[in-house]
Design an enzyme around this catalytic site. Sequence first.
Site, mmCIF file in Angstrom:
data_model
loop_
_atom_site.group_PDB
_atom_site.id
_atom_site.type_symbol
_atom_site.label_atom_id
_atom_site.label_comp_id
_atom_site.label_asym_id
_atom_site.label_seq_id
_atom_site.Cartn_x
_atom_site.Cartn_y
_atom_site.Cartn_z
ATOM 1 N N LYS A 1 0.760 -1.163 0.115
ATOM 2 C CA LYS A 1 -0.063 -0.156 0.337
ATOM 3 C C LYS A 1 1.140 1.369 0.266
ATOM 4 O O LYS A 1 0.467 2.275 -0.666
ATOM 5 C CB LYS A 1 -1.322 -0.065 1.369
ATOM 6 N N ARG B 1 -8.732 0.977 9.521
ATOM 7 C CA ARG B 1 -8.409 -0.450 10.567
ATOM 8 C C ARG B 1 -9.596 -1.661 10.683
ATOM 9 O O ARG B 1 -9.161 -2.249 11.441
ATOM 10 C CB ARG B 1 -7.250 -0.115 10.481
ATOM 11 N N ARG C 1 12.656 -4.913 4.608
ATOM 12 C CA ARG C 1 12.590 -3.113 4.637
ATOM 13 C C ARG C 1 13.151 -2.382 5.040
ATOM 14 O O ARG C 1 13.795 -2.935 6.414
ATOM 15 C CB ARG C 1 10.518 -3.486 4.934
ATOM 16 N N ARG D 1 11.928 -0.874 10.614
ATOM 17 C CA ARG D 1 10.897 -0.443 11.543
ATOM 18 C C ARG D 1 11.259 -1.741 12.957
ATOM 19 O O ARG D 1 11.014 -2.769 12.901
ATOM 20 C CB ARG D 1 9.427 0.189 11.028
ATOM 21 N N ARG E 1 0.446 -8.259 13.860
ATOM 22 C CA ARG E 1 0.372 -7.528 12.728
ATOM 23 C C ARG E 1 -1.211 -7.809 12.290
ATOM 24 O O ARG E 1 -2.258 -7.935 11.542
ATOM 25 C CB ARG E 1 0.668 -6.690 12.101
HETATM 26 P P1 AMP Z 1 1.071 0.756 9.374
HETATM 27 O O1 AMP Z 1 2.806 2.145 8.932
HETATM 28 O O2 AMP Z 1 0.257 1.195 8.535
HETATM 29 O O3 AMP Z 1 1.491 -0.666 9.034
HETATM 30 O O4 AMP Z 1 0.939 1.464 10.763
HETATM 31 C C1 AMP Z 1 1.552 1.186 11.852
HETATM 32 C C2 AMP Z 1 1.198 0.768 13.274
HETATM 33 O O5 AMP Z 1 0.108 2.118 13.486
HETATM 34 C C3 AMP Z 1 0.067 -0.237 13.276
HETATM 35 O O6 AMP Z 1 0.605 -1.575 13.417
HETATM 36 C C4 AMP Z 1 -1.126 0.216 14.325
HETATM 37 O O7 AMP Z 1 -0.504 0.096 15.176
HETATM 38 C C5 AMP Z 1 -0.780 1.220 13.720
HETATM 39 N N1 AMP Z 1 -1.857 1.963 12.875
HETATM 40 C C6 AMP Z 1 -1.965 2.610 11.835
HETATM 41 N N2 AMP Z 1 -2.796 2.847 11.715
HETATM 42 C C7 AMP Z 1 -3.483 2.876 12.207
HETATM 43 C C8 AMP Z 1 -5.280 2.251 12.060
HETATM 44 N N3 AMP Z 1 -6.067 3.371 11.101
HETATM 45 N N4 AMP Z 1 -6.088 2.632 13.436
HETATM 46 C C9 AMP Z 1 -5.464 1.892 14.424
HETATM 47 N N5 AMP Z 1 -4.325 1.547 14.453
HETATM 48 C C10 AMP Z 1 -3.547 2.322 13.011
#
Ligand code: AMP
Length: 226
Positions: free
Chosen positions: A13, A89, A128, A161, A172
């Site tokens: 994404k 989410r 990554r 990360r 996740r």
């Molecule tokens: P991402 O960078 O999208 O992989 O997000 C990293 C982490 O941020 C996720 O594993 C969640 O802990 C938190 N996170 C990101 N977006 C959301 C969301 N829309 N709702 C809740 N937690 C989020």
Amino acid sequence: MRIVLLGPPGAGKGSLAALIKERTGIVHISTGDMLREEMKKSSQIGLQIKALVAKGALVSDEIVTRLVEYKVTHDPQMAKGYLFDGFPRTTQQAQDLDRILAKVGKPLDFALFMETNVEMILSRLMGRWVCRQCGALFHIKNRPPKKPGVCDVCGTELYQRSDDNKGIIRKRIQVYEISTKPIIDYYEAQGKLRRISGDKETVDVHDDLVKMINEESYQNQKSSGS
Ligand code: AMP
């Protein structure tokens, strides 16, 4: 273009959103990036977010939706179009997003579900590397930086990360299956769900998306008789 990108972590994404942004200039809204910005502040809320992200859990709908609502209602670039990446989410977030977008009169065109498998997810996320400064994405095998550990775009140090490790990635994926997958039905019921394979290279996924959009607009023109 007004799109929500859906799919498990590692579906591509962020890479697709970065490419579309580069080519069209539309707004890329990544709640993960927004939360990582909050985490840099040593505020109470920043620390709470950090603890949840570190274990692969979701941050509360209330906090995330507040950040999104502020962005949507304050960024003048939203008029050009937008791409949501990592939001919504949960079904609650999807409902809140519809409400926010209706308020500003910019409803979604569609939600793009990027399908991929667990092996692909693990290999993408474990390899990554991310730029500390500009957020550009690299991969140790698929998209290595010219100079190891250094961003090709801005020359800043790259990092991995802390939630991109095998145990947390599996957590996740589990959270995705339970909390996020039901959103697919939510958009399907609205007639807004589109599916695409996330297994390909980003440029190829982008080409598939462009073909899909062109095909749809052709069909729409044909059915409206113009
Ligand atoms: P991402 O960078 O999208 O992989 O997000 C990293 C982490 O941020 C996720 O594993 C969640 O802990 C938190 N996170 C990101 N977006 C959301 C969301 N829309 N709702 C809740 N937690 C989020």
